[in-house]
Every structure is written in structure tokens, then in C-alpha cells.
Design an enzyme around this catalytic site. Structure first.
Site, short mmCIF file in Angstrom:
data_model
loop_
_atom_site.label_atom_id
_atom_site.label_comp_id
_atom_site.label_asym_id
_atom_site.label_seq_id
_atom_site.Cartn_x
_atom_site.Cartn_y
_atom_site.Cartn_z
N GLY A 12 -3.75 -43.23 13.45
CA GLY A 12 -4.65 -42.78 14.51
C GLY A 12 -4.70 -43.80 15.63
O GLY A 12 -3.70 -44.46 15.95
N SER A 13 -5.90 -43.99 16.18
CA SER A 13 -6.03 -44.82 17.36
C SER A 13 -5.75 -46.29 17.11
O SER A 13 -5.52 -47.05 18.04
CB SER A 13 -7.42 -44.65 17.96
OG SER A 13 -7.58 -43.30 18.36
N THR A 14 -5.79 -46.73 15.83
CA THR A 14 -5.45 -48.13 15.58
C THR A 14 -4.01 -48.39 15.98
O THR A 14 -3.63 -49.51 16.27
CB THR A 14 -5.62 -48.49 14.07
OG1 THR A 14 -4.74 -47.68 13.31
CG2 THR A 14 -7.04 -48.23 13.61
#
Lengths: 382, 646
Positions: B318-320
Site C-alpha cells: 500500500g502507501s508504505t
């Protein structure tokens, strides 16, 4: 019956004692001594339970031996058939009322002791055969009909013993009888013929053998096939014997016997224990003692002046030889396992007594070697 | 007389013949004796020894596993067993009944013992009960006169002191299976245990030690007569892990009942301070032996207690993942830090519309705010400019999509897709839209929590290719010999522009510490302990157009299995990063709301433990080799630099 005119036929008791072959008794004691020593070791260095009792039996045995030795050989001649008959009755009694021990019906119980009538039969048969052939000339022996009675005298007890079943004793009786037949002068071709018939009868005999007997023969032929089954005894015996080496592991130092790998170490397989602890030298020493005893047996037979004595002495010598040979050959894996003890060494009362009685008769032949007997036991009147 | 003379002559002749025969046969006996006792003697001597000498193996005690400070994690416990020897017991049934009055003996056990007693030799002791309490042992000893043939025996069993907290790291031991037999006779000992997973498996040989042996003389029935010789074995070596037990326990407690995992790394040494996967199983139960029912339940459990999610759980980052995308874009020069992208809430590519998580959009966004606010449109745009291959390449450099030789079996690589990979794997060419999805760490991209922690560590340690390490040292037996498991060389540089690395790191600082950052609520207020990080929330299902138009449901309205995964990667302290952490809570909801607070608590505790003055957490021996030496004692009150990227 006895003629008073022949001095050599009458001997005072004192002289008879002097005539007893004491060196032979010493030899027997030496052999029995091997037994005491090994029984002491088999019990883990203890006189109990075997060595002490064996010693007592031997002592009694020596007394019986001497008593028999000084008894006039003509008495033995006279009652030979009677002894045979008694032994036969006992064998039948065993069939009817015997005690079953170790898988076979061999024992008769008396008030305080048990004994095996088959052991008695061994000596009685020799007496009876010697008696019979004593009465027959060389020509008589050549007649087949003359041989009918002795063959029957052998066949009946052999049949009874086989029924017990006791293959070892049956073989002993037959072989000892064969030796007597041979010595009496039966033509060699007859033995060959009987031998051929026996070979032909092998398949039939195989059918008649009990399961365990067949197993013994099979495991003799290939002991490694079933190493934990019936081949176990032979393999373990060979291991014990072979591991002893030339000098042995030392008295009381044997491992296979003490750790119970050896079966029947105090009876039939005592020789393996001896060879394990005392090595090949110990084994050969015992064998030499046996050889000496046999040699004296021959000498006694040779020096006897009556045919009965000659035959009896040779019969006893042959029987003794068969005991030794069959037992030692068996534990070394040369022949199948048959239940034959090592004479004077194996633990066992009846066998010991039978051997002592036999040697009593042998010494009786020696003591009375100059007695001349007629065909019916009286002084020879030819 | 004449006839008798003739008879005697014949007799004498035949006597001689017989004598000859007997001599021959006696010679045969002597010859046989010679053959057996001289020629074949050696063979039979060997056979005789084989007959009577039995080699018994003495199993070595298994080595302990301890944490970085030496606190025991896996030990051997004395296992008191009641044994009964049928031969001495006499009436076995009565004896069992008597034992049953002191410690419960089930019907089944009684039947088993009676059955075994019939089969086995009567002097072989049979086990009645294992793992007795000391009180029961005492009661049996007191009643010994009434219990003939009963004895207490002390064996050893493996015991995991913190099963729930350390199960996935330590693994477990269990009985040897057919496949594992290597010829080592130890393995064939009844009751011997080998490591089946985790550290127990990886270091099985070191932990196992070598068996001793005892030569005993036995008789034909197998009874031991005496011991002839004894060779002591080598006890198993002690394994010292990098794990900090107290931290591990706290983290496990913090994750609670969630299906989650957490990893804490020392960013300079790569030492794994904590590696937790919840829920856990009970490794002691495996040693004891599981029933089929227990085993099925463990396997059926939807929370997958048997799986070590920290190293085998594959999640879309995801956004990581934006950390990797941002670094790739800067390194490739497709964007400058100040260059702005407009986010109206979506990006259109062909017919398709790619949504930002913030429906109304972020407006004009640069690198700093793109990361701190986690603007999806900004990263769609970066991804479009980069292409998937260059993104995956950077991700690999940061430690994603590759394995790291951690001392744990089952570590998985995950997946960083390339165009070539997709064509080969699916036969379908890469689609442009898939690149955009990859830009926000979704689609084909899969990584493990461990990899996310490594990525974070590499970002904040000055761009060094740190690799994780779980074992500090192996101590062989009782000896002083210690095998240190520290790399002697400093980690290689990833070759990234330090300016770019610092830009991205500063933006992750802002994620937590700037108002408007997606994890601002989870910041550490304690001065000098501040953390930085990146949130991630990954969908586990596709959101249809209709759903989007109806308005998205709140997380708690969805069934558990359809809720988003919550992710957070963090590091602390921001002024001089020392620790990196990654947390994934399956179906936990939002990364900022769920995962970030967990990382906050973990990193705060980690720092507190590290600064307590004992200094053990410091990486002694590496001073001067890495920046860690400079950062070892961060000054309290030293302020964190504010974000510089925007």
C-alpha cells in the site's frame, strides 16, 4: 554250572580287587573332574546347584562300578537276557506311565529318583547281544536266519525309544548294535545292503520324523537360515567355541555361557563352555583322556579270553566312543543336534550311572579276562 | 578252540578296522576344533562381542535459546516420569491401581501398559505417566514401600517459557519423522526430538549436540549386566538471539488478539529486536504431541496461528510503498522535489479513473506533501512517469521482493512485478493502469512485514544495505567457544543520492510530526523520542463503481474478512534513527488509525529500553564502523529537524 577244576575261573575277592584296572578309574575321575570344574563355572563359580550333586553321583557311581567289576562275568552272562527283559519292560512302562519332560516321554519316577529306562537299555542290549553272539560260531553268523533274533532284539527297543521320541538314543542303540554285529563277523556286504535300504528309506523316515526333529536336521544343514529359531543353538555354540581360541578365555571368564547365550550349557552343550573357557588346548586334553579310555577299552577287549567278554568290552567301548563323538560333533556343528550328553562331564544322574555301570562291566571283563566260558557260559569243553 | 580262534582272529581284525575308524573320527573332531578355534577364531570373537556388547546412545541435552540479554526462552525441563517394571511389580494390575490412587492413571493407560507388559521382556520398565508435578513425585516416593517395581525417572523435555510471545521465532521440536532420518543414530532414539520450525529448525544441529555412548554387556535376554565403557557426548550449544524478550512480550501484548505481525530492527546492525506474529500457537503442545483434532483446528483457524506472518505473510504494501516510488522518481530524475502535481481526487488514464483515497483531492501536491498526506494521485503520476520496471528495481534495492537469509525457515520473497514477469507469468502484456496501481503499492506487488522494516531501515540508516539478523551468538556446549554471528564488514551503500534519501526521510518525518500528516495523531510527544514513518491501508477487495457512488462503507460496517489491512512502517528517533519497525494488522482498518499507534507504542518502548543506561542494546563491537557509534547516545532535548522537502 561252574566247574571247580579251573583255578583261573575262581578268584578270591581280594585278588579281584587287585586286578581292577585302577588307572582306568583314575582316568574316568580325571574326565569327571573336567565336568566338575565346568559345572562349577556354569553355575557362575559355585558348587551349587550342579557341581556338588555331580560329585556325589560320581562317588556313588565309582562304588557301583567297583561292585559290578568284582562280580563274576558269568553272572552277567547268565542274567544278560533277564536284564534285557527288565529294560524292555521299563521301556514299555515309560510308554504307559512315563513322565513327560523336555517334550519327550522318557522318564520313570520312582520313590525318590527318576531315571530313563533307555539308558538302562543301552547296557542291557550290549549284554544281550554279546550273550547271543557268544553262542554262535563264525559259520552261524553267516546264516541270515541266525541274525533274525539279534536284529529283533535291536529293533524292538529302537522302535520303543523312537516313539518317546528320542532320536539320539535310537541312533546310539543302532550304531552300537551295528558295531557288535560287525565284530561278531557279519559279512560286510550285509551292512552295505542295510545302508542302501536306509538311504532308500530316507524319504519315508522324513515323513515319520516329528516337526522338531525335522527342524533340527534342517537347521543343521543351514543354521544361518533361522538364526533365532532352531539354528540358534548351533550358531551360539560355534560362537562360544570359536571365540575361545587356542588358550580360551580363562576359567570362569567365558562370556557366552555365563550370559546365557549358550543353551543347555550344563548338559548337552557343556563342551562348548569348556572350549570357550579352556580353549582348544582344554578341548584336546579332554579328547585325549577319552582317547586313552578307549585305548584301554581296546586293550581289555583284546586280552579277554572269552568271546562274551571281548564283545561286551568292545560294545561298551564303541558305545562310549559314540557318546563322545556324537556329542562333540553335534556342538561343533558337524552333525545335527541330537540329545546326547557328553559322558561323565554333562550334568545328569541317569547318564552318569549308565556310564559307570558300563565301565563296571568293562572292568568286570578285565578282572575276569582269563575266565574261559563255553557256549552256554560254562567252561569251554571243546 | 579252533573255532574260537578263528572267531577271535576275525574279531581282532575288525576291532582294528573299528579302531581306525574311531581314530579318523577323533581326528575329525580335532580338526574341526582347529578350524573353529584357530582359523575362524577372530570371526567368532567378533561375533561373541557383538552378542554381548550393546551400544547405548546417551542423548545430549538440547542447547538453550536465550534472548539478547541472556534471558532463557527455550529450556530443558526435568520431566518426572513414573515407570513400572513388571518383573518387580508382581501383580501389575494391582500396582497400577495403587499408582492410580496417587496420580490419575486412565483406563486407556492401564490397558496399554498391561498390553506392553505381555509383549516386552519383564525387566523393561514401562512408562506410566510423564510430566509429573513435584508433589506427585514426592507422594509416590513416600509410598514407595507399597509400590513394588515403581520408580521415578528424570528425563528432559523442551519447554518454551513464553509460548504465546515467541512461538514463531523459536518454532518447536517434535518427534523425528521418517524423512528426517539422516543416519545419525541419535535420531533413531525413541523419544528424541528435533527442531521442526523456527530457530529450533535452523540451528537444530548446533542445539542438538552430539550423543554420547555407553557400552554395556548384556546377556542373551537383553538384560544389562554391567557398563564396560562410557563416552560422554557434547551437549547442545546455546543460541543467543537478537530478540529482546521484554520488548517481544510487550509487542505481542500490544497486538493482542488481532491477526497481525510486527518487526523491530536495529537499523545499523540489522538485529531483529522483535519479531511477533499473532495469534500464536503453543509450541509445548507440539512437543507433547498434538491430537488430530487439535492439529485440524490449528490449520482451520482463519487467523492462521501456525503462520509466521512477519516473514511469510504477503501483503500489498500500500502507501508504505510510496517511499520506494518516491526514491525511484528522484533517482531517475522524473520529478524534482518542488515540482507540483494537481490532485482533484482522481487521475484519468484512457477510460479509467484512478481514485485518490481523499475523495475531494489534495489540490497542488509536491514530493513532501505527497508523502506526508499520502496523495495517491501524486504517486499515480510518478508511477506513470517511471514505469513499473524502474519502480520494482528500486524496491528490490530497498529490500522488497527478495529474501534476506534470516535465521528462520520459510522466509518469503514476495513479488515486485516487471513487464517481463507479467508476460511470462500470465501471457498478457503489462497494462498502463497496472503501473498506476503499483505506484500506490497495490496490484501485483507483495511484500512481507520484515521487508517493509528493512526498507525503512535502509531509508534511515544513510542508505546502507542493512540485512536482518536473528542470532547473536552460538555457544558450543559448555565450552567457552563462542561463535559470534555479527558481520564484521559495514553494510554496503545502496548508492543512492544522500540528498534524495534525506528528502524522502524528512517527508516521512512529516507524516507523523506535521499537522495534516496521515499519522499525526500517532506522534510521540516525548521530546527526543519522536518517530517518523509511513502509513499504509490496503484494500483486500475491489471497490466497484456502484459502491463508490453510494458512498464507501465505514470499516466497522464491513465483515472482518473484507476490511482493509492496516500498515505502518516507522523509525525512531527522528533526530538520529536507530530503530525501524513495521506493523501489519490484517483487516485492521486504516494504517494511520490502527497500525501507527501500535508502532508508536513499540518504538517508544524500544527507545526507553535502549536508553536505560545498561547499554546492552547498543551494538558494542561495531563502534566506529557505522554511524551507529555516533548515534548511540542521543542527547535528550536534541530537537528533531523539521521536514526540509517542501
Amino acid at each position: 554250572m561252574l566247574s571247580d577244576t579251573f583255578d583261573r575261573n575262581r578268584m578270591p575277592l581280594r585278588q579281584k580287587f587287585r586286578e581292577i584296572h585302577w588307572f582306568l578309574i583314575l582316568l574316568l575321575t580325571a574326565i569327571a573332574g573336567f565336568g566338575f570344574v565346568m559345572l562349577y563355572s556354569a553355575a557362575g563359580g559355585s558348587l551349587e546347584p550342579w557341581a556338588s550333586r555331580q560329585m556325589a553321583r560320581f562317588a556313588v557311581g565309582v562304588a557301583v562300578l567297583v561292585a559290578i567289576a568284582v562280580t563274576d562275568i558269568r553272572i552277567w552272562f547268565k542274567y544278560a537276557y533277564a536284564f534285557y527283559a527288565v529294560a524292555l519292560v521299563f521301556l514299555v512302562l515309560v510308554e504307559v506311565a512315563g513322565r513327560i519332560g523336555m517334550g519327550a516321554q522318557r522318564w520313570l519316577s520312582f520313590w525318590i529318583f527318576n531315571f530313563q529306562p533307555s539308558e538302562l537299555m543301552k547296557v542291557s542290549l550290549l549284554l544281550a547281544l554279546a550273550h547271543y553272539f557268544h553262542g554262535g560260531s563264525a559259520e552261524d553268523v553267516r546264516r541270515p536266519l541266525f541274525l533274525f533274533i539279534p536284529v529283533a532284539m535291536v529293533a524292538v527297543p529302537v522302535g520303543l525309544v523312537l516313539r518317546q521320541p528320542d532320536l539320539g538314543t535310537a541312533v546310539m542303540l543302532m550304531l552300537a548294535a551295528a558295531a557288535l554285529f560287525f565284530l561278531a563277523g557279519v559279512r560286510i556286504w550285509k551292512f552295505v545292503a542295510v545302508g542302501l535300504v536306509a538311504v532308500a528309506a530316507v524319504p519315508i523316515t522324513w515323513q515319520l520324523l516329528r516337526g522338531y526333529q525335522r527342524q533340527r536336521v534342517l537347521s543343521f544343514l543351514d543354521p544361518d537360515k533361522d538364526p533365532l529359531g532352531s539354528g540358534y543353538h548351533i550358531i551360539q555354540a560355534k560362537i562360544a567355541l570359536g571365540s575361545g581360541g587356542v588358550l580360551g578365555k580363562g576359567f570362569l571368564q567365558g562370556t557366552q555361557g555365563h550370559l546365557s547365550f549358550l543353551p543347555e550349557k550344563q548338559t548337552d552343550f557343556i563342551f562348548t563352555m569348556l572350549a570357550e573357557e579352556l580353549g582348544m588346548l582344554g578341548g584336546l586334553a579332554l579328547l585325549a583322556l577319552y582317547g586313552l579310555v578307549l585305548l584301554y577299552g581296546y586293550a581289555i577287549a583284546f586280552s579277554s579270553r572269552n568271546h562274551f567278554g571281548r564283545l561286551l568290552a568292545m560294545g561298551i567301548t564303541c558305545m562310549f566312543f559314540l557318546y563322545v563323538f556324537i556329542n562333540i560333533a553335534m556342538v561343533m556343528g558337524l552333525i545335527p543336534v541330537v540329545g546326547v550328553p557328553l559322558p561323565l562331564v554333562s550334568y545328569g544322574g541317569t547318564a552318569m550311572m549308565a556310564v559307570m555301570i558300563a565301565f563296571g562291566l568293562l572292568l568286570s571283563v578285565h578282572v575276569h579276562r582269563d575266565v574261559i566260558m563255553g557256549r552256554r557260559g560254562g567252561p569251554d569243553s571243546f | 578252540m579252533l573255532r574260537d580262534a578263528e572267531r577271535q582272529k576275525l574279531f581282532t581284525r575288525r576291532m582294528a578296522l573299528l579302531a581306525g575308524g574311531k581314530l579318523a573320527l577323533f581326528s575329525l573332531l580335532a580338526g574341526r576344533m582347529y578350524y573353529l578355534q584357530v582359523l575362524e577364531s577372530d570371526r567368532y570373537k567378533t561375533l561373541a562381542d557383538e552378542n554381548r556388547i550393546n551400544l547405548r546412545l546417551l542423548p545430549p541435552p538440547r542447547g538453550r535459546i536465550v534472548d539478547r540479554y541472556g534471558a532463557p526462552l527455550a529450556v530443558n525441563e526435568r520431566n518426572f516420569r513414573v515407570l513400572v517394571t513388571p518383573e518387580q511389580a508382581g501383580d501389575l494390575e494391582a500396582t497400577l491401581h495403587a499408582i492410580g490412587k496417587i496420580v490419575p492413571v486412565s483406563e486407556e493407560t492401564s490397558r496399554r501398559i498391561l498390553r506392553e507388559a505381555r509383549r516386552r521382556r519383564s525387566f523393561v520398565p514401562l512408562t506410566v505417566r510423564e510430566n509429573l508435578e513435584w508433589e506427585d513425585v514426592a507422594r509416590i516416593e513416600v509410598n514407595a514401600p507399597d509400590l513394588p517395581g515403581v520408580m521415578i525417572d528424570v528425563g528432559q523435555t523442551r519447554r518454551y517459557l513464553y509460548p504465546a510471545e515467541t512461538a514463531h521465532v523459536l518454532g518447536y521440536v517434535a518427534a523425528v519423522s521418517e524423512r528426517e532420518l539422516t543416519g545419525d543414530p541419535l535420531l533413531e532414539l525413541p523419544g528424541f526430538r528435533v527442531g521442526k520450525s523456527g530457530v529450533e529448525k535452523i540451528h537444530d544441529l548446533a542445539l542438538r549436540g552430539t550423543g554420547g555412548s555407553s557400552q554395556v554387556e548384556v546377556n542373551a535376554f537383553g538384560r544389562v549386566i554391567r557398563e564396560l565403557a562410557r563416552k560422554e557426548g557434547q551437549p547442545g550449544g546455546e543460541v543467543r538471539l537478537t530478540i529482546d524478550l521484554e520488548l517481544q512480550k510487550s509487542v505481542a501484548k500490544r497486538l493482542g488478539d488481532e491477526s497481525a505481525s510486527a518487526v523491530v530492527l536495529d537499523v545499523h546492525t540489522g538485529e531483529v529486536l522483535t519479531l511477533v506474529s499473532t495469534p500464536a500457537y503453543d509450541p509445548n503442545a507440539f512437543n507433547r504431541g498434538l491430537s488430530g483434532e487439535e492439529w485440524r483446528n490449528l490449520n482451520r483457524d482463519s487467523l492462521a496461528p501456525l503462520v509466521n506472518k512477519a516473514i511469510t505473510g504477503l501483503y500489498a504494501p500500500g502507501s508504505t510503498f510510496k517511499i520506494a516510488v518516491a526514491l525511484a522518481a528522484l533517482e531517475r530524475g522524473v520529478v524534482t522535489p518542488g515540482q507540483r502535481v494537481h490532485c482533484p481526487g482522481f487521475l484519468e488514464l484512457g477510460d479509467a479513473r484512478f481514485h485518490c483515497w481523499r475523495k475531494r483531492g489534495h489540490g497542488w501536491v509536491d514530493l513532501h506533501t505527497g508523502i506526508s498526506r499520502s496523495c495517491d494521485v501524486y504517486f499515480y503520476e510518478l508511477a506513470r512517469r517511471l514505469g513499473v520496471d524502474r519502480i520494482s528495481q528500486m524496491a528490490n534495492r530497498l529490500g522488497l521482493g527478495v529474501t534476506h537469509d534470516l535465521d528462520l525457515p520459510g522466509e518469503r520473497a514476495g513479488l515486485m512485478p516487471t513487464r517481463k514477469w507479467k508476460l511470462e507469468a500470465t501471457g498478457v502484456p503489462w497494462q498502463g493502469g497496472e503501473t498506476l496501481i503499483a505506484g500506490v503499492g497495490q496490484g501485483y506487488i507483495l511484500s512481507t512485514p520484515l521487508q517493509l522494516a528493512i526498507m525503512t531501515a535502509r531509508l534511515v540508516n544513510g542508505g546502507l544495505a542493512v540485512t536482518p539478523r536473528l542470532t547473536r551468538e552460538l555457544r558450543v556446549g559448555f565450552s567457552e567457544e563462542i561463535e559470534r554471528r555479527e558481520s564484521t564488514e559495514p553494510f554496503k551503500s545502496l548508492g543512492l543520492n544522500p540528498l534524495h534519501v534525506e528528502l524522502v526521510r524528512a517527508a516521512t518525518d512529516a507524516v507523523v510530526n506535521e499537522p495534516g500528516g496521515t499519522a499525526y495523531a500517532a506522534r510521540i510527544a516525548k521530546r527526543g523520542f519522536e518517530m517518523g514513518g509511513k502509513t499504509g491501508t490496503t484494500q483486500v477487495r475491489r471497490i466497484s463503481k456502484a459502491e463508490r457512488e453510494q458512498g464507501l462503507k465505514k470499516s466497522h460496517e464491513l465483515p472482518w474478512i473484507e476490511r482493509d489491512h492496516a500498515l505502518f512502517v516507522g523509525y525512531a528517533p527522528v533526530a538520529a534513527p536507530r530503530y525501524a519497525a513495521a506493523v501489519v494488522v490484517e483487516h485492521g482498518g486504516g494504517g494511520g488509525a490502527v497500525a501507527a499507534p501500535i508502532v508508536r507504542d513499540i518504538l517508544l518502548l524500544t527507545q526507553e529500553r535502549g536508553r536505560r543506561g545498561d547499554g546492552v542494546l547498543r551494538t558494542a563491537g561495531r563502534a566506529g564502523l557505522t554511524p551507529s557509534a555516533l548515534n548511540d547516545a542521543p542527547l535528550p532535548g536534541r530537537t528533531a529537524p523539521s521536514g526540509t522537502g517542501g
